[in-house]
Scaffold this motif. Structure first.
Motif, short mmCIF file in Angstrom:
data_model
loop_
_atom_site.label_atom_id
_atom_site.label_comp_id
_atom_site.label_asym_id
_atom_site.label_seq_id
_atom_site.Cartn_x
_atom_site.Cartn_y
_atom_site.Cartn_z
N UNK A 172 -10.23 -10.52 9.09
CA UNK A 172 -9.75 -11.80 9.59
C UNK A 172 -8.25 -11.77 9.85
N UNK A 173 -7.51 -11.06 9.02
CA UNK A 173 -6.07 -10.91 9.25
C UNK A 173 -5.82 -10.16 10.55
N UNK A 174 -6.57 -9.09 10.76
CA UNK A 174 -6.41 -8.29 11.98
C UNK A 174 -6.76 -9.12 13.21
N UNK A 175 -7.83 -9.89 13.11
CA UNK A 175 -8.29 -10.68 14.25
C UNK A 175 -7.35 -11.83 14.59
N UNK A 176 -6.51 -12.22 13.63
CA UNK A 176 -5.64 -13.39 13.84
C UNK A 176 -4.49 -13.09 14.79
N UNK A 177 -4.14 -11.83 14.95
CA UNK A 177 -2.97 -11.47 15.76
C UNK A 177 -3.30 -10.30 16.68
N UNK A 178 -2.45 -10.13 17.69
CA UNK A 178 -2.54 -8.96 18.56
C UNK A 178 -1.71 -7.87 17.91
N UNK A 179 -2.37 -6.90 17.28
CA UNK A 179 -1.64 -5.90 16.50
C UNK A 179 -2.25 -4.52 16.69
N UNK A 180 -1.56 -3.52 16.15
CA UNK A 180 -2.04 -2.14 16.17
C UNK A 180 -2.28 -1.72 14.71
N UNK A 181 -3.47 -2.03 14.17
CA UNK A 181 -3.73 -1.67 12.76
C UNK A 181 -3.64 -0.16 12.54
N UNK A 182 -2.96 0.21 11.49
CA UNK A 182 -2.72 1.62 11.19
C UNK A 182 -3.30 1.95 9.82
N UNK A 183 -4.24 2.87 9.79
CA UNK A 183 -4.82 3.32 8.52
C UNK A 183 -3.84 4.27 7.85
N UNK A 184 -3.44 3.94 6.63
CA UNK A 184 -2.58 4.81 5.84
C UNK A 184 -3.47 5.54 4.85
N UNK A 185 -3.47 6.86 4.92
CA UNK A 185 -4.38 7.65 4.09
C UNK A 185 -3.62 8.80 3.43
N UNK A 186 -3.86 8.97 2.14
CA UNK A 186 -3.23 10.06 1.40
C UNK A 186 -3.96 11.37 1.70
N UNK A 187 -3.21 12.42 1.95
CA UNK A 187 -3.79 13.74 2.20
C UNK A 187 -4.34 14.33 0.91
N UNK A 188 -5.19 15.31 1.06
CA UNK A 188 -5.71 16.03 -0.09
C UNK A 188 -7.04 15.53 -0.61
N UNK A 189 -7.64 14.55 0.06
CA UNK A 189 -8.90 13.98 -0.41
C UNK A 189 -10.12 14.74 0.07
N UNK A 190 -11.27 14.25 -0.33
CA UNK A 190 -12.54 14.84 0.07
C UNK A 190 -12.83 14.50 1.53
N UNK A 191 -13.29 15.47 2.31
CA UNK A 191 -13.50 15.24 3.73
C UNK A 191 -14.65 14.27 4.00
N UNK A 192 -15.70 14.33 3.18
CA UNK A 192 -16.81 13.41 3.36
C UNK A 192 -16.39 11.97 3.12
N UNK A 193 -15.64 11.75 2.04
CA UNK A 193 -15.13 10.41 1.75
C UNK A 193 -14.20 9.94 2.86
N UNK A 194 -13.34 10.85 3.34
CA UNK A 194 -12.38 10.48 4.38
C UNK A 194 -13.10 10.05 5.65
N UNK A 195 -14.18 10.74 6.00
CA UNK A 195 -14.93 10.39 7.20
C UNK A 195 -15.52 8.99 7.09
N UNK A 196 -16.10 8.68 5.94
CA UNK A 196 -16.70 7.37 5.75
C UNK A 196 -15.65 6.27 5.72
N UNK A 197 -14.51 6.56 5.07
CA UNK A 197 -13.43 5.58 5.03
C UNK A 197 -12.88 5.30 6.42
#
Length: 335
Positions: free
Chosen positions: A223-248
């Motif tokens: 709802x926050x994203x939909x309220x404005x015209x924005x460029x949402x940016x996923x911030x992700x820590x490196x070093x994680x599991x690839x399967x989890x990263x794909x689903x996230x």
């Protein structure tokens, strides 16, 4: 290695520029029609690191005797890149000319991933950081804010983190140092009002960490994203599991994320999860943070910087006992 974009009214004129600047050994990374539909744009690469002179004589080839595709395959395996993505990268590298792993991988990642060539100093749509709790969203906002202030950009910083204890105070500690007012938006309506008040300058928005698999948290963030015209940016820590990263990444992309900033590359030894997230979520690889120093903004991802991060400092040596490749290679990354 250098990567440069040339623009001209015709393909022939653009190619002439490439040859004049880089010489006959230039590698054509991509070609496309210019944004206005008039003219062409060519991105070319040359395996030379000096930036203030025309093309030099070709450098001696590495004497390792190893197939560059083997070097690339081993590097991708080290980073735990899944087989299907690794195969696509190796196939793309095999189609590129040259016999150096760095150049081949540069061409390959440029074909497989999306990068942003936008000047960071130009105001864009508001950047709203999303991600898991503890991924580094607040620090990413602080780094980008510091960079904007240093470059004398008009800037508004907003936080929607009214859930986590101390969420507002953590970012306020940074904005106070920068002599910036930190705006608070607790709901979509107040966020929309804050963005409108920000005007045409740069706007950075921090958010509370969210579990994208929890329906309530997903909806709150969406709802926050939909309220404005924005460029949402996923911030992700490196070093994680690839399967989890794909689903996230898939879940956050469904939420609206279009970009990705990777954090903790100073301590992560493997970044396969970042590649998988960008690929699965169809996200633009925006930048990466390789230091906890807030005064150092995230470095820009591009094909060359990513290839150098993935490959060891010495292409002919792959060792699981070597120090973090990201730490070594981020020093040489081309911003």
């Amino acid at each position: 290695m250098r990567l440069k974009t040339f623009t001209a009214p015709s393909m022939g004129e653009a190619m002439a520029q490439v040859k004049l600047h880089f010489g006959p050994d230039a590698i054509i990374v991509s070609t496309r029609t210019d944004d206005d539909g008039v003219g062409v744009r060519i991105t070319a690469a040359h395996d030379h690191r000096d930036s203030d002179q025309d093309y030099p004589a070709p450098e001696p080839q590495a004497q390792s005797g190893r197939d560059p595709l083997d070097i690339i395959s081993e590097a991708l395996a080290y980073h735990n890149v899944p087989a299907d993505l690794a195969d696509r990268l190796v196939d793309a590298a095999a189609e590129s000319p040259g016999d150096k792993a760095t150049l081949k991988l540069t061409v390959a990642v440029n074909r497989v991933f999306k990068f942003d060539g936008t000047d960071r100093q130009q105001p864009l749509t508001p950047q709203l950081m999303v991600g898991l709790p503890g991924a580094g969203k607040t620090v990413a906002v602080a780094k980008l804010a510091t960079d904007a202030v240093v470059n004398h950009q008009a800037l508004t910083v907003i936080t929607t983190d009214s859930i986590r204890a101390g969420g507002y105070e953590q970012l306020a500690a940074f904005t106070n140092i920068l002599d910036l007012d930190l705006l608070r938006a607790d709901d979509p309506d107040s966020l929309k009002a804050a963005v409108i008040a920000a005007g045409q300058g740069k706007c950075l928005i921090d958010s509370a960490g969210a579990n994208p698999f929890d329906s309530q948290e997903f909806e709150r963030q969406h709802r926050l994203i939909q309220a404005i015209d924005c460029a949402p940016c996923l911030v992700m820590a490196a070093g994680g599991d690839t399967g989890e990263a794909a689903e996230m990444a898939e879940a956050f992309a469904a939420m609206g994320a279009v970009r990705l900033i990777a954090t903790r590359l100073d301590i992560a030894r493997r970044i396969g999860a970042i590649l998988v997230a960008a690929d699965t979520g169809n996200l633009i690889l925006d930048g990466f943070s390789a230091t906890a120093n807030v005064a150092s903004p995230p470095q820009r991802f591009n094909a060359i910087s990513l290839a150098r991060i993935l490959l060891p400092q010495n292409e002919s040596e792959l060792s699981q006992e070597s120090p973090s490749w990201a730490t070594i290679n981020s020093q040489n990354a081309v911003a």
